[in-house]
Design a protein around this motif. Structure first.
Motif, PDB file in Angstrom:
ATOM      1  N   ARG A 160       0.861  -1.339  -0.034  1.00  0.00           N
ATOM      2  CA  ARG A 160      -0.091   0.101   0.128  1.00  0.00           C
ATOM      3  C   ARG A 160       0.738   1.325  -0.014  1.00  0.00           C
ATOM      4  NH1 ARG A 160      -5.425  -0.914   1.372  1.00  0.00           N
ATOM      5  NH2 ARG A 160      -5.767   1.225   2.034  1.00  0.00           N
ATOM      6  N   ALA A 161       1.721   1.124   0.837  1.00  0.00           N
ATOM      7  CA  ALA A 161       2.972   2.335   0.792  1.00  0.00           C
ATOM      8  C   ALA A 161       3.498   2.454  -0.402  1.00  0.00           C
ATOM      9  CB  ALA A 161       3.927   2.243   2.121  1.00  0.00           C
ATOM     10  N   VAL A 162       4.066   1.513  -1.190  1.00  0.00           N
ATOM     11  CA  VAL A 162       4.834   1.340  -2.567  1.00  0.00           C
ATOM     12  C   VAL A 162       3.796   2.106  -3.595  1.00  0.00           C
ATOM     13  CG1 VAL A 162       5.811   0.024  -4.379  1.00  0.00           C
ATOM     14  CG2 VAL A 162       6.190  -0.655  -1.819  1.00  0.00           C
ATOM     15  N   VAL A 163       2.319   1.688  -3.713  1.00  0.00           N
ATOM     16  CA  VAL A 163       1.375   2.239  -4.503  1.00  0.00           C
ATOM     17  C   VAL A 163       1.391   3.956  -4.017  1.00  0.00           C
ATOM     18  CG1 VAL A 163      -1.020   2.297  -5.221  1.00  0.00           C
ATOM     19  CG2 VAL A 163       0.291   0.218  -5.130  1.00  0.00           C
ATOM     20  N   SER A 175      -7.453   7.694  -6.900  1.00  0.00           N
ATOM     21  CA  SER A 175      -8.353   6.861  -6.018  1.00  0.00           C
ATOM     22  C   SER A 175      -7.509   6.283  -4.608  1.00  0.00           C
ATOM     23  CB  SER A 175      -8.469   5.481  -6.974  1.00  0.00           C
ATOM     24  OG  SER A 175      -7.309   4.420  -6.868  1.00  0.00           O
ATOM     25  N   ALA A 176      -8.469   5.906  -3.996  1.00  0.00           N
ATOM     26  CA  ALA A 176      -7.831   5.356  -2.816  1.00  0.00           C
ATOM     27  C   ALA A 176      -7.132   4.051  -3.029  1.00  0.00           C
ATOM     28  CB  ALA A 176      -9.029   5.070  -1.910  1.00  0.00           C
ATOM     29  N   VAL A 177      -6.279   3.583  -2.121  1.00  0.00           N
ATOM     30  CA  VAL A 177      -5.695   2.191  -2.315  1.00  0.00           C
ATOM     31  C   VAL A 177      -6.417   1.362  -1.723  1.00  0.00           C
ATOM     32  CG1 VAL A 177      -3.410   0.833  -2.035  1.00  0.00           C
ATOM     33  CG2 VAL A 177      -3.218   3.408  -2.193  1.00  0.00           C
ATOM     34  N   LEU A 178      -6.747   0.151  -2.639  1.00  0.00           N
ATOM     35  CA  LEU A 178      -7.458  -0.876  -2.384  1.00  0.00           C
ATOM     36  C   LEU A 178      -7.031  -2.101  -2.142  1.00  0.00           C
ATOM     37  CD1 LEU A 178     -10.534  -0.127  -4.813  1.00  0.00           C
ATOM     38  CD2 LEU A 178     -10.214   0.610  -2.409  1.00  0.00           C
ATOM     39  N   ALA A 219      -5.881   3.802  -8.857  1.00  0.00           N
ATOM     40  CA  ALA A 219      -5.757   4.600 -10.326  1.00  0.00           C
ATOM     41  C   ALA A 219      -5.591   5.886 -10.046  1.00  0.00           C
ATOM     42  CB  ALA A 219      -6.886   4.034 -10.989  1.00  0.00           C
ATOM     43  N   LEU A 220      -5.057   6.486 -11.132  1.00  0.00           N
ATOM     44  CA  LEU A 220      -4.854   7.747 -11.327  1.00  0.00           C
ATOM     45  C   LEU A 220      -5.168   8.464 -12.545  1.00  0.00           C
ATOM     46  CD1 LEU A 220      -1.888   8.962 -12.697  1.00  0.00           C
ATOM     47  CD2 LEU A 220      -0.986   7.915 -10.330  1.00  0.00           C
ATOM     48  N   VAL A 221      -5.659   9.550 -12.465  1.00  0.00           N
ATOM     49  CA  VAL A 221      -5.776  10.284 -13.734  1.00  0.00           C
ATOM     50  C   VAL A 221      -4.736  11.492 -14.007  1.00  0.00           C
ATOM     51  CG1 VAL A 221      -7.285  11.889 -15.218  1.00  0.00           C
ATOM     52  CG2 VAL A 221      -8.429   9.836 -13.927  1.00  0.00           C
ATOM     53  N   MET A 222      -4.018  11.386 -15.014  1.00  0.00           N
ATOM     54  CA  MET A 222      -2.883  12.545 -15.034  1.00  0.00           C
ATOM     55  C   MET A 222      -2.710  13.067 -16.558  1.00  0.00           C
ATOM     56  SD  MET A 222       0.521  10.059 -15.423  1.00  0.00           S
ATOM     57  CE  MET A 222       1.810  11.462 -15.238  1.00  0.00           C
ATOM     58  N   GLU A 223      -2.473  14.343 -16.414  1.00  0.00           N
ATOM     59  CA  GLU A 223      -2.252  15.192 -17.965  1.00  0.00           C
ATOM     60  C   GLU A 223      -0.714  15.092 -17.936  1.00  0.00           C
ATOM     61  OE1 GLU A 223      -3.955  18.727 -17.195  1.00  0.00           O
ATOM     62  OE2 GLU A 223      -6.287  18.046 -17.574  1.00  0.00           O
ATOM     63  N   SER A 224      -0.234  14.875 -19.212  1.00  0.00           N
ATOM     64  CA  SER A 224       1.015  14.751 -19.421  1.00  0.00           C
ATOM     65  C   SER A 224       1.210  15.286 -20.974  1.00  0.00           C
ATOM     66  CB  SER A 224       1.549  13.472 -19.479  1.00  0.00           C
ATOM     67  OG  SER A 224       2.970  13.258 -19.596  1.00  0.00           O
ATOM     68  N   PHE A 263     -10.012  -4.921  -9.783  1.00  0.00           N
ATOM     69  CA  PHE A 263      -9.133  -4.024  -9.196  1.00  0.00           C
ATOM     70  C   PHE A 263      -8.758  -3.021 -10.031  1.00  0.00           C
ATOM     71  CE2 PHE A 263      -6.789  -7.813 -11.172  1.00  0.00           C
ATOM     72  CZ  PHE A 263      -5.793  -7.108 -11.702  1.00  0.00           C
ATOM     73  N   VAL A 264      -8.814  -2.941 -11.402  1.00  0.00           N
ATOM     74  CA  VAL A 264      -8.773  -1.953 -12.185  1.00  0.00           C
ATOM     75  C   VAL A 264      -9.793  -1.048 -12.302  1.00  0.00           C
ATOM     76  CG1 VAL A 264      -7.942  -0.878 -14.529  1.00  0.00           C
ATOM     77  CG2 VAL A 264      -6.712  -2.782 -13.377  1.00  0.00           C
ATOM     78  N   THR A 265     -11.111  -1.547 -12.616  1.00  0.00           N
ATOM     79  CA  THR A 265     -12.256  -0.850 -13.013  1.00  0.00           C
ATOM     80  C   THR A 265     -12.755  -0.086 -11.815  1.00  0.00           C
ATOM     81  OG1 THR A 265     -13.834  -2.814 -12.713  1.00  0.00           O
ATOM     82  CG2 THR A 265     -12.940  -2.345 -14.971  1.00  0.00           C
ATOM     83  N   GLY A 266     -12.521  -0.823 -10.563  1.00  0.00           N
ATOM     84  CA  GLY A 266     -13.175  -0.229  -9.429  1.00  0.00           C
ATOM     85  C   GLY A 266     -12.668   1.118  -9.128  1.00  0.00           C
ATOM     86  N   PRO A 267     -11.226   1.045  -8.942  1.00  0.00           N
ATOM     87  CA  PRO A 267     -10.321   2.368  -8.504  1.00  0.00           C
ATOM     88  C   PRO A 267     -10.634   3.444  -9.643  1.00  0.00           C
ATOM     89  CG  PRO A 267      -9.082   0.614  -8.079  1.00  0.00           C
ATOM     90  CD  PRO A 267     -10.246  -0.053  -8.581  1.00  0.00           C
ATOM     91  N   ALA A 268     -10.605   2.836 -10.936  1.00  0.00           N
ATOM     92  CA  ALA A 268     -10.801   3.703 -12.294  1.00  0.00           C
ATOM     93  C   ALA A 268     -12.366   4.608 -12.058  1.00  0.00           C
ATOM     94  CB  ALA A 268     -10.552   3.000 -13.309  1.00  0.00           C
ATOM     95  N   ALA A 269     -13.402   3.686 -11.765  1.00  0.00           N
ATOM     96  CA  ALA A 269     -14.758   4.410 -11.926  1.00  0.00           C
ATOM     97  C   ALA A 269     -14.638   5.100 -10.559  1.00  0.00           C
ATOM     98  CB  ALA A 269     -15.631   3.177 -11.824  1.00  0.00           C
TER      99      ALA A 269
END
Length: 167
Positions: free
Chosen positions: A25-28, A46-49, A65-70, A131-137
């Motif tokens: 969790r700390a690594v994420v 998102s929160a870490v799950l 998950a995160l949303v980033m602009e780059s 585990f991807v769709t949950g944090p992403a949603a």
């Protein structure tokens, strides 16, 4: 940021302790912090799950998950994410889906579909992984999958309610 940065949805996962950072969790959390400002601007996180392992690994995962602009184009962002994984102790040899200190995947981007030998966007497996769709949603519920046309919230709902999920 440039006038027209790209927007990305990035999935983060870990199931291995890092000697300098701590538990998965700390690594994420550390990885998400590290990406903000170095590869772009994180605009949602998102929160870490915790989630069950995939493949032969028996250790539970921490996912977010995160949303980033780059300003980086998809191949350049992939290269930078791979560099971040290496810096955080990821080793890419041996068995697929084995324990790892960090996994950083581009799931979606504002440009729709990207296909090259080294990178496919949308991520080919994301529609089958809660585990991807949950944090992403949780952070981008209205973002639509350019293949199925469904929102992240719809994909997650279908996945967790036992309905068929588009491939």
């Amino acid at each position: 940021m440039a006038n027209n940065p790209h927007t990305y949805l990035v999935a983060l996962g870990s199931n291995q302790r890092h000697p300098a950072i701590g538990n998965p969790r700390a690594v994420v959390s550390f990885a998400a912090d590290m990406l903000d400002g170095t590869l772009g601007e994180v605009v949602a996180r998102s929160a870490v799950l915790d989630s069950a392992p995939v493949g032969p690994s028996q250790r539970r995962y921490a996912n977010a998950a995160l949303v980033m602009e780059s300003d980086l184009a998809p191949p350049a962002l992939l290269k930078a994410l791979n560099g971040a994984e290496t810096m955080l102790g990821r080793q890419r040899r041996g068995q697929r889906w084995r324990s790892r200190s960090i996994d950083l995947d581009i799931v979606l981007w504002s440009g729709g579909i990207w296909a090259s030998p080294d990178l496919q966007i949308p991520h080919p497996q994301f529609r089958r992984r809660d585990f991807v769709t949950g944090p992403a949603a949780a952070i981008a519920p209205d973002w639509r999958d350019p293949v199925s046309g469904l929102s992240l919230a719809q994909l997650h709902h279908r996945l967790t309610r036992g309905r068929p999920t588009p491939r």
